[in-house]
Design an enzyme around this catalytic site. Sequence first.
Site, PDB file in Angstrom:
ATOM      1  N   GLU A 179       0.845  -1.193   0.000  1.00  0.00           N
ATOM      2  CA  GLU A 179       0.000   0.000   0.000  1.00  0.00           C
ATOM      3  C   GLU A 179       0.882   1.246   0.000  1.00  0.00           C
ATOM      4  O   GLU A 179       1.752   1.422   0.855  1.00  0.00           O
ATOM      5  CB  GLU A 179      -0.961   0.033   1.202  1.00  0.00           C
ATOM      6  CG  GLU A 179      -1.843   1.282   1.118  1.00  0.00           C
ATOM      7  CD  GLU A 179      -3.076   1.263   2.005  1.00  0.00           C
ATOM      8  OE1 GLU A 179      -3.404   0.198   2.565  1.00  0.00           O
ATOM      9  OE2 GLU A 179      -3.705   2.331   2.129  1.00  0.00           O
ATOM     10  N   ASP A 206      -2.562  12.228  -3.055  1.00  0.00           N
ATOM     11  CA  ASP A 206      -2.664  13.693  -3.139  1.00  0.00           C
ATOM     12  C   ASP A 206      -2.929  14.065  -4.603  1.00  0.00           C
ATOM     13  O   ASP A 206      -2.165  13.664  -5.487  1.00  0.00           O
ATOM     14  CB  ASP A 206      -1.360  14.331  -2.658  1.00  0.00           C
ATOM     15  CG  ASP A 206      -1.087  14.013  -1.192  1.00  0.00           C
ATOM     16  OD1 ASP A 206      -2.045  14.033  -0.397  1.00  0.00           O
ATOM     17  OD2 ASP A 206       0.072  13.727  -0.844  1.00  0.00           O
ATOM     18  N   ASP A 251     -11.263  10.777  -5.338  1.00  0.00           N
ATOM     19  CA  ASP A 251     -12.498  11.557  -5.449  1.00  0.00           C
ATOM     20  C   ASP A 251     -12.206  12.918  -6.076  1.00  0.00           C
ATOM     21  O   ASP A 251     -12.990  13.839  -5.930  1.00  0.00           O
ATOM     22  CB  ASP A 251     -13.156  11.728  -4.077  1.00  0.00           C
ATOM     23  CG  ASP A 251     -12.279  12.502  -3.103  1.00  0.00           C
ATOM     24  OD1 ASP A 251     -11.159  12.890  -3.466  1.00  0.00           O
ATOM     25  OD2 ASP A 251     -12.730  12.716  -1.960  1.00  0.00           O
ATOM     26  N   ARG A 273      -9.591   6.817   5.865  1.00  0.00           N
ATOM     27  CA  ARG A 273      -9.967   8.049   6.568  1.00  0.00           C
ATOM     28  C   ARG A 273     -10.207   9.184   5.566  1.00  0.00           C
ATOM     29  O   ARG A 273     -11.157   9.940   5.684  1.00  0.00           O
ATOM     30  CB  ARG A 273      -8.851   8.448   7.528  1.00  0.00           C
ATOM     31  CG  ARG A 273      -9.202   9.733   8.281  1.00  0.00           C
ATOM     32  CD  ARG A 273      -8.152  10.094   9.282  1.00  0.00           C
ATOM     33  NE  ARG A 273      -8.074   9.107  10.355  1.00  0.00           N
ATOM     34  CZ  ARG A 273      -7.412   9.299  11.487  1.00  0.00           C
ATOM     35  NH1 ARG A 273      -6.771  10.429  11.688  1.00  0.00           N
ATOM     36  NH2 ARG A 273      -7.366   8.372  12.403  1.00  0.00           N
ATOM     37  N   GLU A 324     -11.251   9.055   2.590  1.00  0.00           N
ATOM     38  CA  GLU A 324     -12.497   8.852   1.834  1.00  0.00           C
ATOM     39  C   GLU A 324     -13.691   9.527   2.516  1.00  0.00           C
ATOM     40  O   GLU A 324     -14.618   9.985   1.851  1.00  0.00           O
ATOM     41  CB  GLU A 324     -12.732   7.339   1.749  1.00  0.00           C
ATOM     42  CG  GLU A 324     -13.943   6.920   0.978  1.00  0.00           C
ATOM     43  CD  GLU A 324     -14.159   5.413   1.078  1.00  0.00           C
ATOM     44  OE1 GLU A 324     -13.400   4.727   1.770  1.00  0.00           O
ATOM     45  OE2 GLU A 324     -15.107   4.948   0.438  1.00  0.00           O
TER      46      GLU A 324
HETATM   47  C1  LIG Z   1      -4.671  12.256   0.585  1.00  0.00           C
HETATM   48  S1  LIG Z   1      -3.736  11.227   1.603  1.00  0.00           S
HETATM   49  C2  LIG Z   1      -4.624   9.654   1.560  1.00  0.00           C
HETATM   50  C3  LIG Z   1      -4.193   8.733   2.657  1.00  0.00           C
HETATM   51  C4  LIG Z   1      -4.894   7.363   2.671  1.00  0.00           C
HETATM   52  N1  LIG Z   1      -4.567   6.583   1.485  1.00  0.00           N
HETATM   53  C5  LIG Z   1      -6.397   7.519   2.815  1.00  0.00           C
HETATM   54  O1  LIG Z   1      -7.101   7.251   1.840  1.00  0.00           O
HETATM   55  O2  LIG Z   1      -6.837   7.909   3.918  1.00  0.00           O
HETATM   56  C6  LIG Z   1      -2.305  10.835   0.564  1.00  0.00           C
HETATM   57  C7  LIG Z   1      -1.176  10.206   1.353  1.00  0.00           C
HETATM   58  O3  LIG Z   1      -0.120   9.826   0.475  1.00  0.00           O
HETATM   59  C8  LIG Z   1       1.104  10.081   1.123  1.00  0.00           C
HETATM   60  N2  LIG Z   1       2.132  10.206   0.080  1.00  0.00           N
HETATM   61  C9  LIG Z   1       2.333  11.253  -0.746  1.00  0.00           C
HETATM   62  N3  LIG Z   1       3.362  11.027  -1.571  1.00  0.00           N
HETATM   63  C10 LIG Z   1       3.837   9.793  -1.249  1.00  0.00           C
HETATM   64  C11 LIG Z   1       4.922   9.005  -1.717  1.00  0.00           C
HETATM   65  N4  LIG Z   1       5.725   9.440  -2.705  1.00  0.00           N
HETATM   66  N5  LIG Z   1       5.132   7.805  -1.154  1.00  0.00           N
HETATM   67  C12 LIG Z   1       4.327   7.352  -0.160  1.00  0.00           C
HETATM   68  N6  LIG Z   1       3.294   8.059   0.337  1.00  0.00           N
HETATM   69  C13 LIG Z   1       3.053   9.263  -0.198  1.00  0.00           C
HETATM   70  C14 LIG Z   1       0.858  11.350   1.918  1.00  0.00           C
HETATM   71  O4  LIG Z   1       1.754  11.519   2.988  1.00  0.00           O
HETATM   72  C15 LIG Z   1      -0.576  11.142   2.386  1.00  0.00           C
HETATM   73  O5  LIG Z   1      -0.640  10.525   3.654  1.00  0.00           O
END
Ligand SMILES: C[S@@+](CC[C@H](N)C(=O)[O-])C[C@H]1O[C@@H](n2cnc3c(N)ncnc32)[C@H](O)[C@@H]1O
Length: 221
Positions: free
Chosen positions: A43, A117, A153, A192, A194
């Site tokens: 993941e 992101d 989304d 979370r 979502e």
């Molecule tokens: C919008 S959040 C979604 C988190 C989770 N997947 C959720 O649905 O609740 C995006 C996550 O991706 C992580 N992220 C961003 N770039 C990343 C990278 N290059 N490698 C691993 N994680 C990364 C960020 O730190 C953030 O926690």
Amino acid sequence: MRPGRKALIEQVLPELSIPLDMPPGTLQPASLFSGPVAETWLEIGFGSGEHLVAQARANPDTGFLGCEPFVSGVAALLAHLPIEDRARTRILADDARLLLDALAPASIGRAFLLFPDPWPKRRHAKRRFVQPHTLDQLARVMRPGSRLRFASDHPVCQHWTLRQVLDHPQFEWTARRPGDFLAPPEDWHGTRYETRSAPGSVSPLFLEFARTGMAVSPSGH
Ligand SMILES: C[S@@+](CC[C@H](N)C(=O)[O-])C[C@H]1O[C@@H](n2cnc3c(N)ncnc32)[C@H](O)[C@@H]1O
């Protein structure tokens, strides 16, 4: 008493951390776990880890690798991961691309990229996780026939990802009808992120992509 965030990061994380000191492309996930696993799932960007913890609960024969550079998210995952699931869970508290470089070919049986992101501004497009190079990296480490699950989304992120993956020769979109991507898949576990309604968000899409090529039995497990 449950250990606090500091104790989890200082004492538990080192035990579960993925070392990256081997030659690139040689890391066999099975070597990381303290017991046998049937295959290993990955993941990317697990946020606070709800999804990874739920998948680990639901799939007791599977090993899990999770990447998340946000240390509060790592602490949240460690707080919710049952102690008995630690043996088959390993974490990189860093950029997932470092792990993709390290992993051996065809060593991952399934991958998840959930609500990445979106970086919706055009000038930030290079920061989006899905790029031709990261898809090359994923294609190399994913076993032929294995699946990449993506959810978003954000309309820009949805369109961008679909375009990039459809253009990649080693992935194909598995959807046959709208219900396949408009509704959460059967084994969906909520995240979370979502549950938040970020500005500019639309109904989520759930996209499943297959790594093309002949399906082979899991290697290196
Ligand atoms: C919008 S959040 C979604 C988190 C989770 N997947 C959720 O649905 O609740 C995006 C996550 O991706 C992580 N992220 C961003 N770039 C990343 C990278 N290059 N490698 C691993 N994680 C990364 C960020 O730190 C953030 O926690």
